[in-house]
Design a protein around this motif. Structure first.
Motif, PDB file in Angstrom:
ATOM      1  N   GLU A 114       0.832  -1.190   0.000  1.00  0.00           N
ATOM      2  CA  GLU A 114       0.000   0.000   0.000  1.00  0.00           C
ATOM      3  C   GLU A 114       0.878   1.255   0.000  1.00  0.00           C
ATOM      4  O   GLU A 114       0.646   2.191  -0.767  1.00  0.00           O
ATOM      5  CB  GLU A 114      -0.889  -0.042   1.245  1.00  0.00           C
ATOM      6  CG  GLU A 114      -2.122   0.791   1.113  1.00  0.00           C
ATOM      7  CD  GLU A 114      -3.045   0.621   2.304  1.00  0.00           C
ATOM      8  OE1 GLU A 114      -3.053  -0.474   2.900  1.00  0.00           O
ATOM      9  OE2 GLU A 114      -3.749   1.584   2.630  1.00  0.00           O
ATOM     10  N   ARG A 118       1.174   4.085  -2.988  1.00  0.00           N
ATOM     11  CA  ARG A 118       0.905   5.513  -2.783  1.00  0.00           C
ATOM     12  C   ARG A 118       2.104   6.340  -3.237  1.00  0.00           C
ATOM     13  O   ARG A 118       1.942   7.389  -3.851  1.00  0.00           O
ATOM     14  CB  ARG A 118       0.579   5.791  -1.318  1.00  0.00           C
ATOM     15  CG  ARG A 118      -0.782   5.234  -0.930  1.00  0.00           C
ATOM     16  CD  ARG A 118      -1.278   5.787   0.401  1.00  0.00           C
ATOM     17  NE  ARG A 118      -2.398   5.001   0.884  1.00  0.00           N
ATOM     18  CZ  ARG A 118      -3.637   5.091   0.402  1.00  0.00           C
ATOM     19  NH1 ARG A 118      -3.900   5.964  -0.559  1.00  0.00           N
ATOM     20  NH2 ARG A 118      -4.607   4.324   0.859  1.00  0.00           N
TER      21      ARG A 118
ATOM     22  N   SER B 156     -14.963   3.811  -8.311  1.00  0.00           N
ATOM     23  CA  SER B 156     -13.677   4.296  -7.811  1.00  0.00           C
ATOM     24  C   SER B 156     -12.728   4.685  -8.938  1.00  0.00           C
ATOM     25  O   SER B 156     -11.612   5.124  -8.678  1.00  0.00           O
ATOM     26  CB  SER B 156     -13.038   3.258  -6.879  1.00  0.00           C
ATOM     27  OG  SER B 156     -12.918   2.024  -7.533  1.00  0.00           O
ATOM     28  N   LEU B 232      -6.005   0.278  -4.278  1.00  0.00           N
ATOM     29  CA  LEU B 232      -6.135   1.052  -3.040  1.00  0.00           C
ATOM     30  C   LEU B 232      -7.598   1.149  -2.618  1.00  0.00           C
ATOM     31  O   LEU B 232      -7.915   1.099  -1.429  1.00  0.00           O
ATOM     32  CB  LEU B 232      -5.532   2.447  -3.222  1.00  0.00           C
ATOM     33  CG  LEU B 232      -4.000   2.462  -3.340  1.00  0.00           C
ATOM     34  CD1 LEU B 232      -3.490   3.844  -3.702  1.00  0.00           C
ATOM     35  CD2 LEU B 232      -3.359   1.983  -2.044  1.00  0.00           C
ATOM     36  N   GLN B 235      -8.533  -1.989  -0.973  1.00  0.00           N
ATOM     37  CA  GLN B 235      -7.938  -2.060   0.353  1.00  0.00           C
ATOM     38  C   GLN B 235      -8.751  -1.268   1.357  1.00  0.00           C
ATOM     39  O   GLN B 235      -8.988  -1.712   2.469  1.00  0.00           O
ATOM     40  CB  GLN B 235      -6.504  -1.501   0.278  1.00  0.00           C
ATOM     41  CG  GLN B 235      -5.604  -2.064   1.319  1.00  0.00           C
ATOM     42  CD  GLN B 235      -5.450  -3.566   1.165  1.00  0.00           C
ATOM     43  OE1 GLN B 235      -5.847  -4.153   0.165  1.00  0.00           O
ATOM     44  NE2 GLN B 235      -4.895  -4.202   2.164  1.00  0.00           N
ATOM     45  N   ALA B 236      -9.212  -0.081   0.927  1.00  0.00           N
ATOM     46  CA  ALA B 236      -9.956   0.783   1.827  1.00  0.00           C
ATOM     47  C   ALA B 236     -11.282   0.135   2.207  1.00  0.00           C
ATOM     48  O   ALA B 236     -11.779   0.318   3.317  1.00  0.00           O
ATOM     49  CB  ALA B 236     -10.204   2.138   1.161  1.00  0.00           C
ATOM     50  N   ARG B 241      -7.785  -6.766   7.392  1.00  0.00           N
ATOM     51  CA  ARG B 241      -6.601  -6.742   6.538  1.00  0.00           C
ATOM     52  C   ARG B 241      -5.910  -8.096   6.572  1.00  0.00           C
ATOM     53  O   ARG B 241      -5.908  -8.754   7.614  1.00  0.00           O
ATOM     54  CB  ARG B 241      -5.630  -5.682   7.045  1.00  0.00           C
ATOM     55  CG  ARG B 241      -6.267  -4.325   7.056  1.00  0.00           C
ATOM     56  CD  ARG B 241      -5.350  -3.334   6.453  1.00  0.00           C
ATOM     57  NE  ARG B 241      -6.100  -2.133   6.126  1.00  0.00           N
ATOM     58  CZ  ARG B 241      -5.538  -1.085   5.587  1.00  0.00           C
ATOM     59  NH1 ARG B 241      -4.255  -1.100   5.330  1.00  0.00           N
ATOM     60  NH2 ARG B 241      -6.247  -0.031   5.295  1.00  0.00           N
TER      61      ARG B 241
END
Lengths: 126, 310
Positions: A114, A118, B156, B232, B235-236, B241
């Motif tokens: 992650e 980013r 998204s 991402l 993941q959010a 997790r």
């Protein structure tokens, strides 16, 4: 202009792109609005034709708006469907093997992944 | 002869490292099919070697010798070697067979479930949308091929990114990648060393589809961004997790994004050729070794049956 190139893409692919816009939107969309949110360059008349075809197939609903129509994805009874979809999802999730035949767009990320992602996005200027 | 049969059992150990190199040096699509082909052949040879070990052991037992119409004792290495080898082979074959069947059934079930889910509403072109709050997208092979995307995934991404996503999934379907992925899953159950190849084959399939998508939308950065944002977003949306060990090697998604953001690599025919040659050598060696050893055992069985002179 990329216009001509996208117009010549297979009809099925164009229908998919238009449908993706309608699902991504939270309210009905007119052909002009769909055209603006599309990732491909299409003439407005082409968008209208595709929307009419999708409506004939029963994939989208439409309602009068001004002089034309606004389109939205045809939904079944929302609650029942939402429940079924969720149940199926959890069923598939239990199967770790799912990824093997079904090539998923993105895999799960580790916390490290992650962070790296980013950083990459930031470095790319977004 | 016994030593020759060990080769097909040992050679798969070299494949994971070779496969990673192949993915680094060949184009993703070429690497995908080369590695998959080698893995399938190596798995077949190692299963054949186990079967021959088992056969030799069985033919030393009087009931099976009678069943095989042996009139002379089968000439083999000492029983001290042959019997444990046969027992171990039987165990390995039974274990492989069991997990193979279970995995095949499970994949079939997951596939049918996904197919049923996609059939719930009429498709628009090749796209099936699933109304779900979890971002997800996958290629669904079959007749006709479908692309399944959840509403959360569509929301998204922006318009051009959605096109990259659709192009990526279509590339999986057009390239028949599901065949390689299914093969990777099955060979992983045939030999423990081949388990390490599965991840490489999956990554190769994704990289091949990424490159095809980038070529289709004509923008590598856009494709990279779509993948990163989708990952991402996924993941959010996930409440639990995955428990990865800290400091684990970079996962497949960042590798894919990085590869797309980097300039397309100039082809390196020599490095690619070398690794392809090594893969081919491994596979040919394994096939020749198992074929020679099998022919040799067959000859000895015929001698024991009194049909041929030693």
């Amino acid at each position: 202009m990329t216009d001509a190139k996208d117009e010549r893409r297979p009809a099925g692919e164009l229908e998919a792109s238009v449908m993706a816009v309608l699902w991504a939107a939270d309210a009905p969309r007119t052909p002009g609005q769909v055209q603006q949110s599309l990732g491909v360059d299409l003439a407005r008349t082409t968008v209208t034709t595709i929307l009419t075809r999708l409506h004939d197939k029963g994939v989208v609903d439409r309602r009068r708006q001004g002089r034309g129509y606004a389109y939205a994805p045809a939904r079944d009874v929302p609650d029942a469907h939402g429940l079924t979809a969720r149940r199926m999802h959890s069923e598939l999730d239990r199967d770790g093997d799912r990824e093997t035949v079904l090539a998923r767009f993105v895999a799960q990320l580790s916390p490290d992944d992650e962070r790296v992602l980013r950083d990459l996005l930031e470095a790319d200027g977004r | 002869m016994t030593a020759l049969l060990l080769l097909p059992l040992l050679l798969p150990c070299a494949l994971p490292a070779l496969a990673r190199r192949a993915l680094g040096r060949l184009s993703p699509a070429v690497a995908l099919w080369t590695v998959t082909g080698c893995a399938v052949l190596l798995a077949g040879c190692s299963l054949a070697a186990l079967a021959v070990f088992l056969l030799i052991g069985l033919l030393r037992l009087p009931p099976f010798a009678a069943l095989g119409e042996l009139v002379h004792p089968l000439h083999t290495a000492s029983a001290v070697l042959v019997v444990p080898a046969a027992v171990a082979s039987a165990g390995a074959l039974a274990g492989s067979g069991w997990t193979l069947v279970r995995s095949a059934l499970r994949q079939g079930r997951a596939y049918r479930s996904a197919r049923a889910q996609a059939a719930r509403r009429p498709p628009a072109g090749d796209l099936c949308v699933v109304d779900s709050p979890r971002p997800d997208a996958y290629a669904l092979p079959g007749r006709p091929h479908r692309v399944v995307v959840t509403t959360a995934m569509l929301r998204s991404l922006d318009g051009p990114e959605r096109e990259a996503l659709l192009a990526h999934e279509r590339a999986h379907n057009a390239g028949g990648h599901h065949i390689a992925l299914a093969a990777a899953e099955l060979v992983a159950h045939c030999h423990p060393a081949l388990r390490g190849v599965r991840a490489t084959i999956r990554l190769a399939a994704e990289r091949a589809a990424d490159e095809a998508a980038a070529a289709s939308v004509g923008d590598r950065r856009l494709t990279a961004r779509a993948i990163a944002r989708a990952a991402l977003a996924g993941q959010a949306a996930r409440s639990v997790r995955p428990g990865f060990a800290p400091g684990a090697a970079t996962g497949p998604v960042p590798q894919r994004v990085e590869a797309l953001l980097a300039a397309p690599r100039p082809p390196r025919p020599r490095a690619g050729g070398a690794v392809a040659l090594l893969l081919a050598a491994c596979t040919v060696l394994s096939c020749v070794a198992s074929a020679t050893a099998t022919a040799e055992v067959h000859h000895r069985v015929e001698v024991a049956q009194g049909e041929e002179s030693p």
